[in-house]
Design a protein around this motif. Structure first.
Motif, mmCIF file in Angstrom:
data_model
loop_
_atom_site.group_PDB
_atom_site.id
_atom_site.type_symbol
_atom_site.label_atom_id
_atom_site.label_comp_id
_atom_site.label_asym_id
_atom_site.label_seq_id
_atom_site.Cartn_x
_atom_site.Cartn_y
_atom_site.Cartn_z
ATOM 1 N N GLY A 132 0.807 -1.210 0.000
ATOM 2 C CA GLY A 132 0.000 0.000 0.000
ATOM 3 C C GLY A 132 0.839 1.259 0.000
ATOM 4 N N GLY A 133 1.870 1.215 0.782
ATOM 5 C CA GLY A 133 2.638 2.438 0.943
ATOM 6 C C GLY A 133 3.675 2.665 -0.125
ATOM 7 N N PHE A 134 3.967 1.682 -0.851
ATOM 8 C CA PHE A 134 5.110 1.936 -1.705
ATOM 9 C C PHE A 134 4.938 1.738 -3.183
ATOM 10 C CE2 PHE A 134 7.926 -1.457 -2.950
ATOM 11 C CZ PHE A 134 7.146 -2.500 -2.585
ATOM 12 N N LYS A 153 17.951 -0.957 -1.321
ATOM 13 C CA LYS A 153 18.027 0.447 -1.706
ATOM 14 C C LYS A 153 18.745 0.586 -3.038
ATOM 15 C CE LYS A 153 18.915 2.139 2.851
ATOM 16 N NZ LYS A 153 19.903 2.871 3.630
ATOM 17 N N ARG A 206 16.301 4.301 14.256
ATOM 18 C CA ARG A 206 16.555 3.201 13.344
ATOM 19 C C ARG A 206 16.968 1.951 14.118
ATOM 20 N NH1 ARG A 206 18.955 6.272 8.752
ATOM 21 N NH2 ARG A 206 20.774 6.412 10.066
ATOM 22 N N THR A 237 13.821 -0.855 5.136
ATOM 23 C CA THR A 237 14.216 0.029 4.045
ATOM 24 C C THR A 237 13.151 1.059 3.741
ATOM 25 O OG1 THR A 237 15.244 -1.922 3.093
ATOM 26 C CG2 THR A 237 15.183 0.026 1.728
ATOM 27 N N PHE A 238 11.921 0.614 3.764
ATOM 28 C CA PHE A 238 10.871 1.489 3.256
ATOM 29 C C PHE A 238 10.082 2.197 4.353
ATOM 30 C CE2 PHE A 238 11.836 -1.091 -0.380
ATOM 31 C CZ PHE A 238 11.814 -0.157 -1.404
ATOM 32 N N CYS A 239 10.576 2.119 5.577
ATOM 33 C CA CYS A 239 9.926 2.897 6.627
ATOM 34 C C CYS A 239 10.450 4.324 6.556
ATOM 35 C CB CYS A 239 10.194 2.291 7.992
ATOM 36 S SG CYS A 239 8.873 1.245 8.526
ATOM 37 N N HIS A 240 9.598 5.170 6.158
ATOM 38 C CA HIS A 240 9.987 6.544 5.894
ATOM 39 C C HIS A 240 10.644 7.201 7.097
ATOM 40 C CE1 HIS A 240 9.321 10.851 5.199
ATOM 41 N NE2 HIS A 240 9.434 10.544 3.922
ATOM 42 N N HIS A 279 14.402 6.832 8.303
ATOM 43 C CA HIS A 279 15.562 7.318 7.581
ATOM 44 C C HIS A 279 15.574 8.826 7.407
ATOM 45 C CE1 HIS A 279 16.598 3.187 6.660
ATOM 46 N NE2 HIS A 279 15.318 2.996 6.462
ATOM 47 N N LEU A 280 14.448 9.407 7.624
ATOM 48 C CA LEU A 280 14.394 10.849 7.457
ATOM 49 C C LEU A 280 14.012 11.475 8.792
ATOM 50 C CD1 LEU A 280 12.472 10.944 4.095
ATOM 51 C CD2 LEU A 280 14.915 11.080 4.463
#
Lengths: 442, 933
Positions: B630-632, B906, B880, B858-861, B864-865
């Motif tokens: 869903g999210g990506f 990534k 993290r 990897t895809f948990c927003h 990483h930001l």
């Protein structure tokens, strides 16, 4: 058994945990030169110049034009007189040509092939918007590659080093002599330029190998037999000199074997670099830190590498990087030593270190009590092993990492793995956002 | 990834252990029913004990005009396989459902014989007496000497498991069509050259006769014709006529490819392997864009030198002549190609049907995970497509261009031809076939024959289903066509009211039924397929119901529909089946029903299952996938946020072309995970595909070796950790075989860096360089005493920080410490797993877990930001770490594994397509330790 200091496998302070091998050359890569914030050029014995992106490791251009090995390379960024910033590089080759390249288009801008000998050094005088080539004579060129003037024939051996001094002067190392030239002329006209010899300094006993300007007031030279002379840049007088790098009386901690096997190579000053306070000299296998104010060596690592140190550079964070013929790159940190500690470091921990410092300390404290002067030492904080042959040179790109070039034809880009990883994450989310995939789709 | 047989096997073992019995019993609905005859040592997977053959096989039969139906060959060509199974009898059975009453010869209104380019027919039939069920593929080959120029053949896939036949019908159909197309291509070539020869013969004969006649004329001065002369003249005339006829035949056969090319259904045969192409060099070099045309024309241009013979008048005794063998009928090359294809089919469909289905499902799911599947899956297995497609599938995630394509794809009307619904429509209609019935049908048939114009040939064969009544027990498992037609004549059939009754009579039924024929390939349009058949692929467990169901132009959509997995589930289908029964009953009659050609839109649009209940186990897994996605990398063009790749289109979707094209992949892909059917009985060997047989074996062997490795070496864990965390492992040894074995064993733990081959180098003799560690993550290195060998060792010690070194000779390992838990699960030396393939799957399942963790990471927003502008980097780093440790439950070094995998993800994701991207080497400054046995 090598007496070189080693660092364990655990290198907490070593940030370089990722590397990229850049392949492009077919022979020894000798020169790396930074073009701008993210680009650099490499050149070597195969006569090819490669332009690289230091961020991605991407090869931008491969410049072919020289038929022999490259002997000198210098970046030539246009001054503000030009509208757009134009990055050029000048390369000189053993084929007795000099070529100016445009880094943006990767094209050859101009080629000069009227030299009688190989140009061994190139210097750009940004202030005058001219560049100098040093071969058997010294030539002055303007941006359009007009020969403005040239000196008389100096020597067949050629100029080995060239450095800009204040007041339109340049210091030229020719053999064991240091010649000061002065340029005169107008900024715009191609006529009226002249270069004439001002002074000849013959204080060195052997060939001058390195010549570096420290600030507007001083420059420093190093010779093949290990003399280091600090000069006044204005009146060209000798301010200080150090020529006993190898002398066991000064540094009695030198192991006898080394002393016995001492050859000029072991003591030649291969490379010099400096910050405001100190001159860092790559002497033989060792690294020496010479303090300008104290006029003495404040720290040294006599056998920093297994063989000759070819290039050293000071980083802003009190770190020093050296590379050597042994194929390794080492990162050092200049640290203040605890005066009172009789046995600062356990002897077994860094055996070489414990061995050396204890003696030196005893010796020096005995000689002259410099109680207020802090003592320094060079601590090895990391090493980069990747090249299989001599590392000729390296280029420090700050955050982007470190580029090293070697006789194994490779260039390695060393990067901070953590930083790269988070950058990649950033890119990834940018790409996701760009594709509109970040929104939840129902 | 553990296939069902494994699970079942485990529960079965449990029964023997008393301890386990004392545990609170599972709720009834979760327990796996024990096999009723387990106590007798029977193999629970030997479903049909009554069958006389040991495993599935392929039978090729011919309806010989001389001796009637006869078996020609079986694949595998092993007498043991068919056992006591009566091939002759079964040949009779399968040939008896042949439709080949198709006429050849002189149709009325045509002066010359016409070749009838009949489509193949695809039939499923069962013979309960023999315990055999078969997919039967009929085809006709041309033979100049045969009656009507045609020789009917059939290829049958015979299995004891009717579910298998029904559920794999499409795959079987697609694969057999390939084989058939291959045979027919060869046959056309052979037939054409035969015609050429014949024409030359005739030409020569004509010349001879002409000369003789002339000579006679000259010799004859009597002024009237002798009987001899008249005879000669007649003969000449008949030869002339024959020439014209044959020329016409030749023209027809040559025009075939051109005619067929216009039809979308036509898939000209193309050899799959480049090797063969190179070997034969014949006619296969044609560009893929127009595969048939140049190829086929080439076929006929190449005529070997031939000396014509004089053709004598026909010998009266045609039964004396020897009919051509199948090999002669087709070109030898094509014949062997066909055999290869059939062997491939046999291997593909080996094993238990649940295994095949599980595998298809898992492959399908894997294919969807284009973000992570490259890590541990053999992507080449997943993408049996041309490179550019592969590129789309694997790298094209989120490209704009891609999206466009997807959009296009998704906009085409989609209809799914479902296997599951075949299954559900399987009706064993016990039809007592009355003799009158057959009689009554016969005239109809001939009527249709005579009245059909040529262009209706396409469905002519569909119409003319010669149904032969028999007192034997051939049951009709299902017909597709039957679902289409509601004939009034169904009333005359004794229809069994409930499908249940028909179903439950395994082995004991003695009902006589009519042979039914399904003709898939002749459906003029997809709209003919009733919704029941369209609903879904059996493994398409459920499609996400469209949330935004408003845009109808996307075509037909179908709600989730279960594929009946076994007998237990059938009750649920009753309602649906009841509606089918009557339809089915019509299977043998009333084909001329007018609505045959009419689309049934209201059927197509109707969601076939109101409750939307999903009953297949893997479904939750899939649902989870969807949730994740869903999210990506959603694709704008895809409806409902589903990935629009082929695989999806196979489910959701498909215009006929789509479903057809995906069929190939699907059937090709059936044996992805190797001998997963390890627990299957020995009578059903594990499937394998010829192309990937090596890989198959490799996996099995790798699994076995890995199992041995983890049992033998106490330091297996750190070694595996090295591989999983991206640290190159060098296996050092003198003995090449031993080193290679170890490398093979360990290779299953090596994550791929991209869609390229595994970064494994089995054997190196030269010193290693840094570049090698970038490329390879597992290297077998030769240890020698030579100077070069010393160099190699020197390089090893020099680069030791990048390496873990496993010394195969002294049995030592030098590598960083590992204290995590993942590898312990992955490689437990006390594991009860005994088979290499099973262990391989165990490894795959754990690695998949790791992948999913890496994916999440990897895809948990927010990991990483920075959440806010001013958030310091350290807090992001902490977050993290916390996520890795607390949320993902990773301990110690396991964090490194997931971080490495995440890094690969990534890189893979952000990599610009097209450019390979320079491989980078990541490493850590961590101390190594020396492990000894």
């Amino acid at each position: 058994k090598s007496s070189v200091q080693t660092v364990g496998e655990e290198q907490i302070q070593n940030p370089y945990t990722e590397l990229l091998v850049l392949k492009g050359h077919q022979d020894i890569v000798r020169f790396l030169v930074q073009i701008d914030d993210y680009r650099f050029a490499s050149a070597g014995d195969d006569g090819i110049i490669c332009l690289w992106n230091a961020q991605t490791g991407e090869k931008l251009f491969e410049l072919h034009g020289h038929t022999h090995k490259i002997t000198a390379i210098a970046p030539f960024s246009s001054s503000d007189a030009f509208e757009e910033k134009n990055h050029l590089i000048i390369t000189a080759s053993a084929d007795r040509t000099v070529i100016v390249w445009d880094c943006t288009s990767g094209r050859q801008v101009q080629k000069v092939s009227c030299f009688h000998s190989t140009v061994k050094c190139l210097t750009v005088l940004q202030r005058l918007d001219v560049w100098l080539s040093g071969g058997s004579d010294l030539c002055v060129w303007n941006r359009k590659l007009d020969l403005l003037c040239k000196s008389s024939h100096l020597t067949d051996a050629g100029i080995s080093a060239l450095v800009e001094l204040p007041k339109n002067c340049v210091a030229v190392a020719v053999g064991r002599e240091l010649i000061i030239f002065r340029l005169s002329g107008s900024n715009n006209e191609s006529e009226g330029w002249n270069v004439f010899e001002v002074k000849r300094l013959v204080d060195h006993q052997d060939n001058i190998l390195s010549l570096v300007s420290i600030n507007d007031l001083t420059f420093v030279t190093g010779s093949h037999v290990g003399e280091l002379i600090v000069w006044d840049a204005l009146d060209w007088t000798k301010q200080a000199s150090e020529c006993n790098f190898w002398d066991s009386s000064v540094h009695p901690d030198v192991q006898p074997e080394i002393k016995l096997s001492q050859s000029p190579n072991e003591t030649s000053v291969q490379h010099l670099t400096s910050d405001e306070e100190c001159v860092f000299a790559a002497v033989g296998k060792g690294i020496y830190v010479y303090n300008l104010q104290m006029k003495r060596v404040i720290a040294c690592q006599r056998t920093a590498h297994d063989s000759s140190v070819l290039h050293i550079e000071k980083l802003p964070n009190r770190q020093l990087i050296s590379c050597s013929e042994d194929g390794s790159v080492r990162i050092w940190e200049l640290r203040e030593k605890q005066q009172l500690a009789a046995e600062p470091v356990g002897a077994g921990f860094f055996n070489m270190w414990g061995f050396g410092r204890a003696n030196k300390q005893a010796n020096q404290t005995a000689k002259k009590m410099q109680e207020s002067t802090p003592m320094y030492f060079l601590e090895l904080v990391g090493d980069l092993i990747g090249h299989s042959s001599a590392v000729q040179m390296f280029l420090y790109f700050g955050e982007l990492g470190l580029a090293t070039c070697s006789a194994d034809h490779l260039i390695i880009l060393w990067k901070d793995g953590e930083r790269e990883s988070s950058l990649r994450s950033l890119t990834l989310f940018q790409k996701l956002a760009q594709n509109g995939d970040l929104q939840l789709k129902l | 990834m553990i296939s069902a047989p494994d699970v079942v096997a485990f529960t079965r073992e449990e029964e023997l252990e008393d301890d386990l019995y004392r545990e609170p019993p599972l709720p009834e609905e979760y327990s796996v029913p024990l096999f009723p005859f387990a106590g007798h040592g029977a193999n629970p997977w030997a479903k049909v004990a009554g069958s006389k053959f040991t495993r599935d096989f392929i039978l090729i039969s011919e309806f010989s005009e001389q001796v009637g139906p006869q078996p020609l060959l079986t694949i595998p060509d092993d007498a043991k396989v068919s056992g006591t199974f009566d091939l002759n009898y079964f040949s009779l059975r399968i040939m008896s459902v042949d439709y080949q009453a198709s006429f050849v010869g002189h149709p009325p209104g045509s002066a010359y014989p016409k070749l009838n380019f009949v489509e193949d027919s695809k039939v499923v039939l069962g013979d309960s007496k023999e315990g055999a069920f078969a997919y039967v593929h009929h085809l006709t080959l041309y033979d100049l000497e045969a009656r009507g120029f045609v020789r009917p053949f059939c290829m049958a896939y015979i299995s004891a498991d009717e579910h298998k036949i029904m559920q794999q019908f499409q795959e079987l159909s697609a694969e057999f069509s390939k084989a058939s197309e291959c045979l027919k291509t060869g046959n056309r070539k052979a037939f054409a050259s035969e015609l050429e020869k014949k024409l030359r013969d005739l030409d020569y004969t004509r010349t001879v006769l002409h000369n003789e006649t002339e000579a006679q004329k000259k010799a004859n001065d009597k002024g009237y014709y002798t009987t001899q002369a008249i005879e000669k003249a007649n003969e000449l005339a008949s030869v002339e006529k024959s020439i014209i006829e044959h020329q016409d035949l030749l023209r027809q056969i040559r025009s075939y490819p051109y005619r067929k090319l216009k039809e979308s259904e036509f898939h000209p045969y193309e050899p799959e392997r480049a090797l063969d192409r190179a070997d034969t060099g014949c006619d296969q070099d044609s560009a893929p864009s127009d595969p048939a045309e140049p190829g086929e024309t080439y076929l006929y241009t190449h005529i070997p030198s031939y000396t014509p013979k004089l053709i004598k008048a026909k010998s009266a005794k045609c039964f004396d002549k020897k009919l051509k063998t199948l090999e002669e009928l087709c070109d030898v090359y094509f014949f062997t190609q066909t055999l290869d294809q059939l062997h491939h089919i046999e291997r593909t469909f080996r094993g238990d049907v649940c295994y095949l289905l599980t595998e298809q499902i898992s492959r399908a799911l894997l294919k969807q995970q284009s973000v992570t599947n490259f890590l541990f899956e053999d992507v080449s297995f997943l993408d049996e497509k041309p490179p550019e497609k592969q590129y789309r599938g694997c790298q094209g995630l989120g490209q704009d261009a891609m999206d466009g394509k997807c959009l296009e794809e998704s906009l085409t009307p989609k209809v799914v031809i479902s296997l599951g619904s075949y299954k559900s429509s399987v009706e064993c209609v016990p039809i007592k076939m009355e003799q009158e019935m057959e009689d009554s049908e016969e005239p109809k048939m001939s009527e249709s024959v005579t009245s059909e114009p040529q262009e209706n040939l396409d469905y002519l064969d569909a119409d003319i289903k010669g149904s032969i009544s028999s007192g034997e027990s051939i049951e009709v498992l299902g017909t597709e066509k039957s679902g289409l037609t509601k004939s009034e004549s169904q009333a005359s059939l004794p229809v069994m009211p409930s499908p249940q009754a028909g179903r439950s009579k395994v082995g004991s039924r003695r009902t006589v039924s009519e042979d039914s024929i399904e003709v898939l390939s002749t459906c003029p349009s997809e709209s003919l397929i009733p919704e029941d058949f369209k609903a879904s692929y059996p493994s398409a467990i459920n499609e996400e119901p469209y949330a935004d169901n408003d845009d109808d132009e996307r075509g037909l959509r179908f709600a989730p529909r279960p594929s009946p997995g076994g007998a237990d589930e059938r009750d649920d289908d009753v309602s649906k089946q009841e509606s089918l029964v009557q339809v089915d009953a019509a299977c043998c009659i009333g084909k001329e029903s007018p609505n045959f050609l009419e689309p049934l839109p209201e059927l197509g649009q109707k969601p076939c299952e109101e409750d939307g209940v999903v009953r297949i186990p893997p479904q939750p897994y899939r649902a989870a996938e969807q949730g994740l996605r869903g999210g990506f990398p959603a694709h704008d063009g895809a409806p409902g946020g589903l990935l629009p790749y082929e695989l999806d289109s196979r489910y959701l979707s498909g215009s006929r072309e789509v479903s057809k094209s995906s069929l190939d992949e699907c059937s090709d892909s059936t044996s992805h995970i190797s001998s997963a059917a390890s627990t299957c009985s020995d009578r059903t060997p594990s499937p394998a595909r010829p192309a990937c047989q090596a890989g198959e074996r490799h996996r099995k062997r790798a699994g076995q070796n890995a199992l041995r490795f983890i049992r033998q070496y106490p330091f297996a864990h750190p070694a595996i950790y090295s591989l999983l965390s991206g640290r190159t492992l060098v296996v050092l040894g003198e003995d090449e075989a031993m080193v290679k074995k170890l490398v093979t064993a360990l290779s299953i733990f090596v994550p791929n860096c991209g869609v390229y081959a595994k970064p494994v180098k089995h054997w190196v003799t030269s010193p290693l360089h840094l570049v090698d560690f970038q490329k390879w993550k597992l290297i077998g290195l030769q240890r020698t005493v030579s100077p070069a060998g010393m160099n190699a060792l020197h390089a090893l010690s020099r680069y030791s920080r990048y390496l873990s070194i496993l010394d195969a000779d002294s049995k030592t390992l030098r590598c960083p410490l590992y204290k995590g838990t993942v590898v312990a699960r992955l490689a437990d030396h006390r594991t009860q797993i005994k088979r290499g393939s099973t262990y391989y799957m165990h490894v795959q399942s754990i690695l998949t877990q790791l992948c999913s963790k890496a994916f999440l990471f990897t895809f948990c927003h927010h990991l990483h930001l920075p959440i806010s502008e001013r958030e310091p980097e350290e807090s992001v780093v902490n977050r993290r770490m916390n996520f890795l440790k607390l949320q993902l439950g990773l301990a110690n070094e396991d964090v490194k594994i997931v971080q490495y995998l995440a890094e690969l993800l990534k890189l893979h994701y952000i990599q610009e397509p097209g450019q390979g991207g320079s491989p980078l080497l990541r490493f850590d400054y961590v101390p190594s330790f020396l492990y000894k046995i």
